[in-house]
Design an enzyme around this catalytic site. Sequence first.
Site: not given
Length: 305
Positions: A40, A114-115, A232, A288
Amino acid sequence: MASAKRVAVLQRLLILLGACCGRISGSLAGPLPLVIWHGMGDSCCNPMSMGYIKELVEKKIPGIYVLSLEIGRSLIEDMENSFFLDVNDQVAFVCDKLANDPKLQGGYNAMGFSQGGQFLRAVVQRCPSPPMVNLISVGGQHQGVYGFPRCPGESSHLCDWIRKMLDIGAYTKAVQQRLVQAQYWHDPLKEEEYRKHSLFLADINQERCINETYKINLMSLKKFVMVRFLNDTMVDPPASEWFGYYRSGQAKETVPLNETALYKEDRLGLKEMDQGGQLEFLGAEGDHLQFSKEWFYENILPFLQ
Protein backbone atom coordinates in the site's frame (compact mmCIF):
# COMPACT_ATOMS: atom_id res chain seq x y z
CA MET A 1 -19.19 -37.52 -6.17
CA ALA A 2 -16.38 -40.07 -6.56
CA SER A 3 -15.95 -39.05 -10.19
CA ALA A 4 -15.70 -35.38 -9.20
CA LYS A 5 -13.03 -36.25 -6.65
CA ARG A 6 -11.03 -38.18 -9.26
CA VAL A 7 -11.19 -35.19 -11.61
CA ALA A 8 -10.02 -32.87 -8.83
CA VAL A 9 -7.09 -35.17 -8.01
CA LEU A 10 -6.14 -35.41 -11.69
CA GLN A 11 -6.25 -31.61 -12.03
CA ARG A 12 -3.98 -31.26 -9.03
CA LEU A 13 -1.50 -33.78 -10.40
CA LEU A 14 -1.39 -31.96 -13.72
CA ILE A 15 -0.73 -28.65 -11.98
CA LEU A 16 2.00 -30.20 -9.86
CA LEU A 17 3.54 -31.70 -12.98
CA GLY A 18 3.43 -28.32 -14.69
CA ALA A 19 5.14 -26.64 -11.75
CA CYS A 20 7.76 -29.41 -11.69
CA CYS A 21 8.46 -29.02 -15.40
CA GLY A 22 8.66 -25.25 -14.89
CA ARG A 23 11.34 -25.72 -12.26
CA ILE A 24 13.31 -28.04 -14.54
CA SER A 25 12.97 -25.60 -17.42
CA GLY A 26 14.06 -22.72 -15.22
CA SER A 27 17.12 -24.58 -13.94
CA LEU A 28 18.29 -25.41 -17.47
CA ALA A 29 17.70 -21.97 -18.92
CA GLY A 30 18.96 -20.09 -15.86
CA PRO A 31 17.55 -19.05 -12.51
CA LEU A 32 13.79 -19.14 -12.03
CA PRO A 33 12.28 -15.66 -12.61
CA LEU A 34 10.89 -13.62 -9.71
CA VAL A 35 7.70 -11.55 -9.69
CA ILE A 36 7.35 -8.84 -7.02
CA TRP A 37 4.17 -7.00 -5.92
CA HIS A 38 4.56 -3.94 -3.71
CA GLY A 39 2.39 -2.84 -0.81
CA MET A 40 0.00 0.00 0.00
CA GLY A 41 1.22 3.47 -0.96
CA ASP A 42 4.30 2.12 -2.74
CA SER A 43 5.16 1.63 -6.41
CA CYS A 44 6.99 -0.91 -8.51
CA CYS A 45 10.26 0.90 -8.87
CA ASN A 46 10.88 3.07 -5.81
CA PRO A 47 14.68 2.88 -5.31
CA MET A 48 14.16 2.84 -1.54
CA SER A 49 11.79 -0.15 -1.59
CA MET A 50 11.03 -2.43 -4.55
CA GLY A 51 13.96 -1.11 -6.57
CA TYR A 52 16.22 -1.94 -3.64
CA ILE A 53 14.79 -5.46 -3.31
CA LYS A 54 15.22 -6.06 -7.03
CA GLU A 55 18.85 -4.98 -6.75
CA LEU A 56 19.48 -7.26 -3.74
CA VAL A 57 18.17 -10.28 -5.63
CA GLU A 58 20.04 -9.49 -8.86
CA LYS A 59 23.33 -9.11 -6.96
CA LYS A 60 23.06 -12.57 -5.44
CA ILE A 61 21.45 -14.40 -8.38
CA PRO A 62 23.21 -13.23 -11.57
CA GLY A 63 21.07 -13.42 -14.69
CA ILE A 64 17.75 -13.65 -12.86
CA TYR A 65 14.72 -11.98 -14.47
CA VAL A 66 12.91 -9.87 -11.86
CA LEU A 67 9.52 -8.38 -12.75
CA SER A 68 8.36 -5.75 -10.28
CA LEU A 69 4.68 -5.24 -11.03
CA GLU A 70 3.46 -1.79 -12.06
CA ILE A 71 -0.32 -1.54 -11.77
CA GLY A 72 -1.05 1.32 -14.11
CA ARG A 73 0.63 3.45 -16.74
CA SER A 74 2.90 5.46 -14.44
CA LEU A 75 4.47 5.30 -10.99
CA ILE A 76 1.89 7.78 -9.66
CA GLU A 77 -0.98 5.72 -11.05
CA ASP A 78 0.62 2.58 -9.64
CA MET A 79 0.68 4.15 -6.15
CA GLU A 80 -2.87 5.48 -6.44
CA ASN A 81 -4.18 2.12 -7.61
CA SER A 82 -2.86 0.54 -4.40
CA PHE A 83 -5.60 2.54 -2.66
CA PHE A 84 -8.40 2.87 -5.18
CA LEU A 85 -8.42 0.17 -7.90
CA ASP A 86 -10.65 -2.86 -7.22
CA VAL A 87 -8.36 -5.69 -6.10
CA ASN A 88 -10.13 -8.18 -8.36
CA ASP A 89 -9.34 -5.94 -11.35
CA GLN A 90 -5.73 -5.68 -10.21
CA VAL A 91 -5.41 -9.45 -9.93
CA ALA A 92 -6.98 -9.94 -13.38
CA PHE A 93 -4.55 -7.37 -14.82
CA VAL A 94 -1.57 -9.18 -13.27
CA CYS A 95 -2.78 -12.60 -14.41
CA ASP A 96 -2.98 -11.34 -17.98
CA LYS A 97 0.44 -9.71 -17.72
CA LEU A 98 2.08 -12.89 -16.44
CA ALA A 99 0.35 -15.08 -19.01
CA ASN A 100 1.74 -12.90 -21.81
CA ASP A 101 5.30 -12.62 -20.53
CA PRO A 102 7.42 -15.15 -22.47
CA LYS A 103 10.10 -15.15 -19.76
CA LEU A 104 7.68 -16.60 -17.19
CA GLN A 105 6.18 -19.50 -19.11
CA GLY A 106 8.47 -22.09 -17.51
CA GLY A 107 7.37 -21.02 -14.03
CA TYR A 108 8.34 -18.32 -11.54
CA ASN A 109 8.68 -17.47 -7.87
CA ALA A 110 6.60 -14.66 -6.39
CA MET A 111 7.20 -12.29 -3.50
CA GLY A 112 4.53 -9.92 -2.20
CA PHE A 113 5.08 -7.15 0.30
CA SER A 114 2.30 -6.27 2.77
CA GLN A 115 -1.01 -6.30 0.84
CA GLY A 116 0.91 -7.54 -2.19
CA GLY A 117 1.22 -10.83 -0.31
CA GLN A 118 -2.48 -11.63 -0.29
CA PHE A 119 -2.87 -10.24 -3.81
CA LEU A 120 -0.27 -12.69 -5.15
CA ARG A 121 -2.01 -15.50 -3.28
CA ALA A 122 -5.12 -14.62 -5.27
CA VAL A 123 -3.02 -14.88 -8.43
CA VAL A 124 -1.91 -18.45 -7.69
CA GLN A 125 -5.45 -19.45 -6.66
CA ARG A 126 -7.13 -17.96 -9.72
CA CYS A 127 -4.44 -18.17 -12.42
CA PRO A 128 -2.29 -21.33 -12.36
CA SER A 129 -0.67 -20.65 -15.73
CA PRO A 130 2.18 -19.86 -15.86
CA PRO A 131 2.88 -21.89 -12.69
CA MET A 132 3.96 -20.14 -9.51
CA VAL A 133 6.53 -22.32 -7.71
CA ASN A 134 7.19 -20.56 -4.38
CA LEU A 135 5.07 -17.78 -2.87
CA ILE A 136 6.79 -15.54 -0.32
CA SER A 137 4.48 -13.24 1.62
CA VAL A 138 6.41 -10.51 3.45
CA GLY A 139 4.02 -9.04 6.00
CA GLY A 140 0.92 -10.00 3.99
CA GLN A 141 -2.42 -9.90 5.84
CA HIS A 142 -3.99 -13.20 4.83
CA GLN A 143 -6.89 -13.04 7.26
CA GLY A 144 -7.33 -9.33 6.67
CA VAL A 145 -7.02 -6.39 9.04
CA TYR A 146 -9.19 -4.68 11.63
CA GLY A 147 -7.51 -1.30 11.87
CA PHE A 148 -4.72 0.86 10.47
CA PRO A 149 -2.59 1.96 13.43
CA ARG A 150 -0.30 3.82 11.07
CA CYS A 151 0.36 4.08 7.34
CA PRO A 152 3.31 4.93 5.09
CA GLY A 153 4.41 8.46 5.95
CA GLU A 154 4.05 9.97 2.48
CA SER A 155 0.46 8.74 2.31
CA SER A 156 -0.69 9.89 5.76
CA HIS A 157 -3.48 12.11 4.40
CA LEU A 158 -4.84 9.18 2.40
CA CYS A 159 -4.67 6.96 5.47
CA ASP A 160 -6.69 9.47 7.50
CA TRP A 161 -9.32 9.47 4.75
CA ILE A 162 -9.31 5.66 4.60
CA ARG A 163 -9.94 5.41 8.34
CA LYS A 164 -12.92 7.73 8.03
CA MET A 165 -14.36 5.75 5.14
CA LEU A 166 -13.96 2.46 7.00
CA ASP A 167 -15.60 3.97 10.07
CA ILE A 168 -18.58 5.05 7.95
CA GLY A 169 -19.13 1.53 6.69
CA ALA A 170 -16.50 -0.85 5.38
CA TYR A 171 -19.10 -3.21 3.91
CA THR A 172 -21.26 -0.71 2.10
CA LYS A 173 -21.24 -1.15 -1.66
CA ALA A 174 -19.71 2.29 -2.28
CA VAL A 175 -16.78 1.75 0.08
CA GLN A 176 -16.12 -1.83 -1.05
CA GLN A 177 -16.02 -0.81 -4.70
CA ARG A 178 -13.84 2.26 -4.23
CA LEU A 179 -11.36 1.38 -1.50
CA VAL A 180 -8.78 -1.40 -1.75
CA GLN A 181 -8.28 -1.72 2.00
CA ALA A 182 -12.02 -2.25 2.57
CA GLN A 183 -11.79 -5.37 0.42
CA TYR A 184 -9.60 -7.08 3.01
CA TRP A 185 -11.21 -5.42 6.06
CA HIS A 186 -12.22 -8.29 8.34
CA ASP A 187 -14.44 -7.20 11.23
CA PRO A 188 -14.45 -10.03 13.83
CA LEU A 189 -17.54 -8.48 15.42
CA LYS A 190 -19.48 -8.60 12.15
CA GLU A 191 -18.44 -11.91 10.63
CA GLU A 192 -21.68 -12.49 8.74
CA GLU A 193 -21.57 -9.00 7.20
CA TYR A 194 -17.94 -9.56 6.23
CA ARG A 195 -18.69 -12.91 4.58
CA LYS A 196 -21.63 -11.47 2.69
CA HIS A 197 -20.17 -8.19 1.45
CA SER A 198 -16.38 -8.53 1.23
CA LEU A 199 -15.57 -8.33 -2.49
CA PHE A 200 -12.11 -9.86 -2.28
CA LEU A 201 -10.87 -11.51 0.92
CA ALA A 202 -14.03 -13.49 1.70
CA ASP A 203 -13.78 -14.98 -1.79
CA ILE A 204 -10.13 -16.04 -1.79
CA ASN A 205 -10.48 -17.35 1.80
CA GLN A 206 -13.46 -19.50 0.79
CA GLU A 207 -15.79 -17.83 3.32
CA ARG A 208 -18.98 -18.11 1.24
CA CYS A 209 -18.54 -21.32 -0.70
CA ILE A 210 -15.80 -23.78 -1.60
CA ASN A 211 -14.10 -23.36 -4.94
CA GLU A 212 -12.08 -26.56 -5.31
CA THR A 213 -9.95 -24.98 -8.02
CA TYR A 214 -8.69 -22.35 -5.54
CA LYS A 215 -7.68 -25.13 -3.16
CA ILE A 216 -5.99 -27.27 -5.82
CA ASN A 217 -4.09 -24.30 -7.23
CA LEU A 218 -2.79 -23.13 -3.85
CA MET A 219 -1.69 -26.65 -2.96
CA SER A 220 0.37 -26.80 -6.16
CA LEU A 221 2.95 -24.48 -4.56
CA LYS A 222 6.24 -26.03 -3.59
CA LYS A 223 6.50 -23.61 -0.66
CA PHE A 224 4.20 -20.96 0.79
CA VAL A 225 6.43 -18.76 2.95
CA MET A 226 4.87 -16.29 5.40
CA VAL A 227 6.97 -13.60 7.09
CA ARG A 228 5.59 -12.00 10.26
CA PHE A 229 7.13 -8.85 11.72
CA LEU A 230 7.37 -9.54 15.43
CA ASN A 231 7.27 -5.84 16.40
CA ASP A 232 4.67 -4.79 13.83
CA THR A 233 2.83 -1.55 14.69
CA MET A 234 1.01 -1.18 11.37
CA VAL A 235 -0.89 -4.44 10.82
CA ASP A 236 -3.83 -5.10 13.16
CA PRO A 237 -3.61 -7.90 14.15
CA PRO A 238 -0.04 -8.96 13.29
CA ALA A 239 -1.18 -12.61 13.60
CA SER A 240 -2.81 -12.18 10.18
CA GLU A 241 0.69 -12.30 8.65
CA TRP A 242 0.86 -15.98 9.69
CA PHE A 243 -2.79 -16.57 8.72
CA GLY A 244 -4.01 -16.23 12.33
CA TYR A 245 -6.70 -13.80 13.42
CA TYR A 246 -8.95 -12.55 16.19
CA ARG A 247 -11.15 -15.17 17.72
CA SER A 248 -14.59 -14.55 16.23
CA GLY A 249 -16.90 -12.25 18.21
CA GLN A 250 -14.23 -10.10 19.87
CA ALA A 251 -11.14 -8.08 18.97
CA LYS A 252 -8.66 -8.80 21.75
CA GLU A 253 -7.61 -12.45 21.68
CA THR A 254 -5.96 -13.84 18.56
CA VAL A 255 -5.65 -17.48 17.57
CA PRO A 256 -2.98 -19.08 15.36
CA LEU A 257 -3.75 -20.56 11.97
CA ASN A 258 -4.15 -24.12 13.26
CA GLU A 259 -6.96 -23.02 15.60
CA THR A 260 -8.98 -21.24 12.93
CA ALA A 261 -12.03 -22.72 11.21
CA LEU A 262 -10.35 -22.13 7.86
CA TYR A 263 -7.57 -24.54 8.89
CA LYS A 264 -9.72 -27.10 10.70
CA GLU A 265 -12.17 -27.30 7.77
CA ASP A 266 -9.18 -27.13 5.38
CA ARG A 267 -11.04 -24.88 2.98
CA LEU A 268 -7.81 -23.80 1.28
CA GLY A 269 -5.75 -26.95 1.77
CA LEU A 270 -3.52 -25.20 4.33
CA LYS A 271 -3.82 -28.05 6.84
CA GLU A 272 -2.66 -30.57 4.26
CA MET A 273 0.09 -28.20 3.11
CA ASP A 274 1.22 -27.71 6.70
CA GLN A 275 1.36 -31.44 7.34
CA GLY A 276 3.24 -31.92 4.08
CA GLY A 277 5.91 -29.33 4.94
CA GLN A 278 4.82 -26.80 2.30
CA LEU A 279 4.19 -23.96 4.78
CA GLU A 280 7.07 -21.91 6.20
CA PHE A 281 6.56 -19.42 9.05
CA LEU A 282 9.40 -16.90 9.39
CA GLY A 283 9.71 -14.17 12.01
CA ALA A 284 11.53 -10.86 11.61
CA GLU A 285 12.32 -8.77 14.69
CA GLY A 286 11.58 -5.38 13.16
CA ASP A 287 8.49 -3.26 12.57
CA HIS A 288 6.39 -3.65 9.41
CA LEU A 289 8.62 -4.33 6.36
CA GLN A 290 11.73 -3.47 8.38
CA PHE A 291 14.52 -5.99 7.87
CA SER A 292 18.23 -5.97 7.17
CA LYS A 293 20.01 -7.01 4.01
CA GLU A 294 21.65 -9.79 6.00
CA TRP A 295 18.28 -11.10 7.25
CA PHE A 296 16.92 -11.07 3.70
CA TYR A 297 19.88 -12.98 2.30
CA GLU A 298 19.82 -15.56 5.11
CA ASN A 299 16.06 -16.17 5.26
CA ILE A 300 14.52 -15.30 1.89
CA LEU A 301 17.21 -15.90 -0.71
CA PRO A 302 17.23 -19.72 -0.26
CA PHE A 303 13.66 -19.86 -1.58
CA LEU A 304 14.68 -17.97 -4.74
CA GLN A 305 17.70 -20.07 -5.72
